[in-house]
Motif scaffolding. Sequence first.
Motif, PDB file in Angstrom:
ATOM      1  N   GLY A  94     156.916 -20.400  89.022  1.00  0.00           N
ATOM      2  CA  GLY A  94     155.655 -20.346  89.754  1.00  0.00           C
ATOM      3  C   GLY A  94     154.441 -20.284  89.557  1.00  0.00           C
ATOM      4  N   TYR A  95     154.048 -19.823  88.844  1.00  0.00           N
ATOM      5  CA  TYR A  95     153.216 -20.112  87.583  1.00  0.00           C
ATOM      6  C   TYR A  95     152.979 -21.252  87.168  1.00  0.00           C
ATOM      7  CZ  TYR A  95     149.886 -17.880  84.465  1.00  0.00           C
ATOM      8  OH  TYR A  95     149.056 -17.623  84.006  1.00  0.00           O
ATOM      9  N   ASP A  96     151.651 -21.530  88.437  1.00  0.00           N
ATOM     10  CA  ASP A  96     150.996 -22.910  88.132  1.00  0.00           C
ATOM     11  C   ASP A  96     149.722 -22.876  87.705  1.00  0.00           C
ATOM     12  OD1 ASP A  96     149.188 -21.594  89.943  1.00  0.00           O
ATOM     13  OD2 ASP A  96     149.889 -22.895  91.635  1.00  0.00           O
ATOM     14  N   VAL A  97     149.017 -24.362  87.303  1.00  0.00           N
ATOM     15  CA  VAL A  97     148.121 -24.218  86.284  1.00  0.00           C
ATOM     16  C   VAL A  97     146.702 -24.029  86.737  1.00  0.00           C
ATOM     17  CG1 VAL A  97     145.942 -26.529  86.027  1.00  0.00           C
ATOM     18  CG2 VAL A  97     148.996 -26.993  86.379  1.00  0.00           C
ATOM     19  N   ALA A  98     146.583 -23.086  88.415  1.00  0.00           N
ATOM     20  CA  ALA A  98     145.358 -22.670  88.689  1.00  0.00           C
ATOM     21  C   ALA A  98     146.039 -20.719  87.761  1.00  0.00           C
ATOM     22  CB  ALA A  98     145.050 -22.128  90.082  1.00  0.00           C
ATOM     23  N   HIS A  99     146.608 -20.568  87.833  1.00  0.00           N
ATOM     24  CA  HIS A  99     147.209 -19.564  87.869  1.00  0.00           C
ATOM     25  C   HIS A  99     146.468 -19.291  86.325  1.00  0.00           C
ATOM     26  CE1 HIS A  99     149.893 -19.121  91.163  1.00  0.00           C
ATOM     27  NE2 HIS A  99     149.369 -17.851  91.578  1.00  0.00           N
ATOM     28  N   ALA A 100     146.846 -19.969  85.252  1.00  0.00           N
ATOM     29  CA  ALA A 100     146.938 -20.245  83.932  1.00  0.00           C
ATOM     30  C   ALA A 100     145.194 -20.521  83.827  1.00  0.00           C
ATOM     31  CB  ALA A 100     147.357 -21.511  82.741  1.00  0.00           C
ATOM     32  N   ALA A 101     144.850 -21.099  84.058  1.00  0.00           N
ATOM     33  CA  ALA A 101     143.306 -21.173  84.052  1.00  0.00           C
ATOM     34  C   ALA A 101     142.910 -19.916  84.797  1.00  0.00           C
ATOM     35  CB  ALA A 101     142.443 -21.913  85.061  1.00  0.00           C
ATOM     36  N   GLU A 102     143.523 -18.995  85.570  1.00  0.00           N
ATOM     37  CA  GLU A 102     141.765 -17.635  86.202  1.00  0.00           C
ATOM     38  C   GLU A 102     142.852 -16.674  84.548  1.00  0.00           C
ATOM     39  OE1 GLU A 102     140.578 -14.778  87.810  1.00  0.00           O
ATOM     40  OE2 GLU A 102     140.054 -16.347  87.647  1.00  0.00           O
ATOM     41  N   GLY A 103     144.253 -16.873  84.270  1.00  0.00           N
ATOM     42  CA  GLY A 103     144.522 -16.510  82.941  1.00  0.00           C
ATOM     43  C   GLY A 103     144.102 -15.972  82.017  1.00  0.00           C
ATOM     44  N   GLU A 104     143.616 -16.936  81.998  1.00  0.00           N
ATOM     45  CA  GLU A 104     143.445 -17.671  80.122  1.00  0.00           C
ATOM     46  C   GLU A 104     141.606 -16.919  80.330  1.00  0.00           C
ATOM     47  OE1 GLU A 104     143.851 -21.368  78.292  1.00  0.00           O
ATOM     48  OE2 GLU A 104     145.677 -21.203  78.881  1.00  0.00           O
ATOM     49  N   ARG A 105     140.596 -17.401  81.588  1.00  0.00           N
ATOM     50  CA  ARG A 105     139.554 -16.671  81.823  1.00  0.00           C
ATOM     51  C   ARG A 105     139.506 -15.220  81.590  1.00  0.00           C
ATOM     52  NH1 ARG A 105     136.014 -13.871  85.688  1.00  0.00           N
ATOM     53  NH2 ARG A 105     138.270 -13.696  86.839  1.00  0.00           N
ATOM     54  N   LEU A 106     140.601 -14.911  82.253  1.00  0.00           N
ATOM     55  CA  LEU A 106     140.022 -12.997  82.774  1.00  0.00           C
ATOM     56  C   LEU A 106     140.808 -12.468  80.808  1.00  0.00           C
ATOM     57  CD1 LEU A 106     142.452 -12.125  86.032  1.00  0.00           C
ATOM     58  CD2 LEU A 106     140.397 -11.471  85.236  1.00  0.00           C
ATOM     59  N   ALA A 107     141.484 -13.265  80.592  1.00  0.00           N
ATOM     60  CA  ALA A 107     141.594 -12.694  79.083  1.00  0.00           C
ATOM     61  C   ALA A 107     141.128 -13.041  78.055  1.00  0.00           C
ATOM     62  CB  ALA A 107     143.040 -13.827  78.152  1.00  0.00           C
ATOM     63  N   ALA A 108     140.240 -13.965  78.061  1.00  0.00           N
ATOM     64  CA  ALA A 108     138.446 -14.512  77.405  1.00  0.00           C
ATOM     65  C   ALA A 108     137.895 -13.054  77.643  1.00  0.00           C
ATOM     66  CB  ALA A 108     137.840 -15.529  77.554  1.00  0.00           C
ATOM     67  N   ALA A 109     137.870 -13.638  78.661  1.00  0.00           N
ATOM     68  CA  ALA A 109     136.215 -11.711  79.164  1.00  0.00           C
ATOM     69  C   ALA A 109     136.767 -10.155  79.242  1.00  0.00           C
ATOM     70  CB  ALA A 109     136.597 -11.396  81.514  1.00  0.00           C
ATOM     71  N   LEU A 110     138.390 -10.045  78.238  1.00  0.00           N
ATOM     72  CA  LEU A 110     139.509  -8.911  78.345  1.00  0.00           C
ATOM     73  C   LEU A 110     138.346  -8.244  77.140  1.00  0.00           C
ATOM     74  CD1 LEU A 110     140.436  -6.315  78.065  1.00  0.00           C
ATOM     75  CD2 LEU A 110     142.757  -7.977  78.076  1.00  0.00           C
ATOM     76  N   THR A 111     138.726  -9.872  76.040  1.00  0.00           N
ATOM     77  CA  THR A 111     138.663  -9.250  74.597  1.00  0.00           C
ATOM     78  C   THR A 111     136.840  -9.523  74.626  1.00  0.00           C
ATOM     79  OG1 THR A 111     139.220 -11.949  74.255  1.00  0.00           O
ATOM     80  CG2 THR A 111     140.974 -10.203  73.741  1.00  0.00           C
ATOM     81  N   THR A 112     136.218 -10.097  75.291  1.00  0.00           N
ATOM     82  CA  THR A 112     135.144 -10.357  74.466  1.00  0.00           C
ATOM     83  C   THR A 112     133.812  -8.729  75.051  1.00  0.00           C
ATOM     84  OG1 THR A 112     134.819 -12.836  75.420  1.00  0.00           O
ATOM     85  CG2 THR A 112     132.923 -11.456  75.577  1.00  0.00           C
ATOM     86  N   ARG A 113     134.418  -8.164  76.393  1.00  0.00           N
ATOM     87  CA  ARG A 113     134.007  -6.981  76.839  1.00  0.00           C
ATOM     88  C   ARG A 113     134.244  -5.772  75.383  1.00  0.00           C
ATOM     89  NH1 ARG A 113     133.852  -4.005  82.085  1.00  0.00           N
ATOM     90  NH2 ARG A 113     133.021  -2.184  81.658  1.00  0.00           N
ATOM     91  N   PHE A 114     136.207  -5.641  75.250  1.00  0.00           N
ATOM     92  CA  PHE A 114     136.582  -4.355  74.217  1.00  0.00           C
ATOM     93  C   PHE A 114     136.423  -5.047  72.544  1.00  0.00           C
ATOM     94  CE2 PHE A 114     137.227  -3.889  79.241  1.00  0.00           C
ATOM     95  CZ  PHE A 114     136.341  -3.001  78.759  1.00  0.00           C
ATOM     96  N   ALA A 115     136.829  -5.984  72.685  1.00  0.00           N
ATOM     97  CA  ALA A 115     137.928  -6.397  71.008  1.00  0.00           C
ATOM     98  C   ALA A 115     136.301  -6.480  70.676  1.00  0.00           C
ATOM     99  CB  ALA A 115     138.157  -7.720  71.499  1.00  0.00           C
ATOM    100  N   ARG A 116     135.596  -5.439  70.644  1.00  0.00           N
ATOM    101  CA  ARG A 116     134.839  -6.158  69.398  1.00  0.00           C
ATOM    102  C   ARG A 116     133.734  -4.866  68.831  1.00  0.00           C
ATOM    103  NH1 ARG A 116     129.986  -4.717  72.388  1.00  0.00           N
ATOM    104  NH2 ARG A 116     130.291  -4.941  74.377  1.00  0.00           N
TER     105      ARG A 116
END
Length: 195
Positions: A94-116
Motif C-alpha cells: 500500500g506504500y505508493d509514489v506519494a508516500h515515497a516522495a514525502e518519506g524522502e523529503r522528511l528523511a532529507a530534512a532529518l539529516t539536514t537538521r541533525f546529521a551535521r
Amino acid sequence: MPTRHLHVLRHGLADPFGELTEVGERQMELAGRRLAAVPVDTVWHSPLSRAVRSAQVLGAHLPGVRVREAAELIDHVPYLPDPMPAAWVGFFDGYDVAHAAEGERLAAALTTRFARAADVETHDVLITHAFQVAWLVRDALAAPPESWLGLPYGNAALTTIEYRDDRSASLIVYNDMGHLPPELRWTGFGPAARP
C-alpha cells in the motif's frame, strides 16, 4: 574543533494506539537516568504521542534541559528501493509514489537538521522512531540508501553519533540497551532470541 554529539533513542514501548505503556515509561526513566551524567543541551522529540511522552519522562531526569518538538523526527519510511526486496513487499503493501516522495523529503530534512557538525560543542538527544534511527545510522556510515532496511532497533535503545567539521560522522554506540534489564530489552520485536 566543536563536536555535535547526537544521542538518538527510539521511544519507549507503546500500545497499539500509539500511547506509551507502563513498560515504555520505565524504559524511558532508565534511559533518562543513564543520560543524566551527559551535559545534554536539548531533548528533541517527534510530534507523535509515544515520543512526546517518552521525552517528558526522560527529560524529568535532566533538570533545566529544554524538551522541544522537531517535526523531522516523525515516524516515516525514509526510502524504499525500486524494485523492493521480496522480503519487504508485504510489510510495505500500500506504500505508493506519494508516500515515497514525502518519506524522502522528511528523511532529507532529518539529516539536514541533525546529521551535521555544530558551531559549538553540543549534546542533543533525539526521541524518535525505529526507521529514523536506522536512517541516521545509515547516513552516518555513508551506506547506500536501502541499507536502513533491516536494522533492528529496540525501544529506549541508545545510539550515539558524533559530527565534526574535520572528519566523517563517527558511530560511537548503536542500539545499546545496557541501561535496561533483560526483560525490558528488544520490546516490540518477535520471539526470536536476541543478544
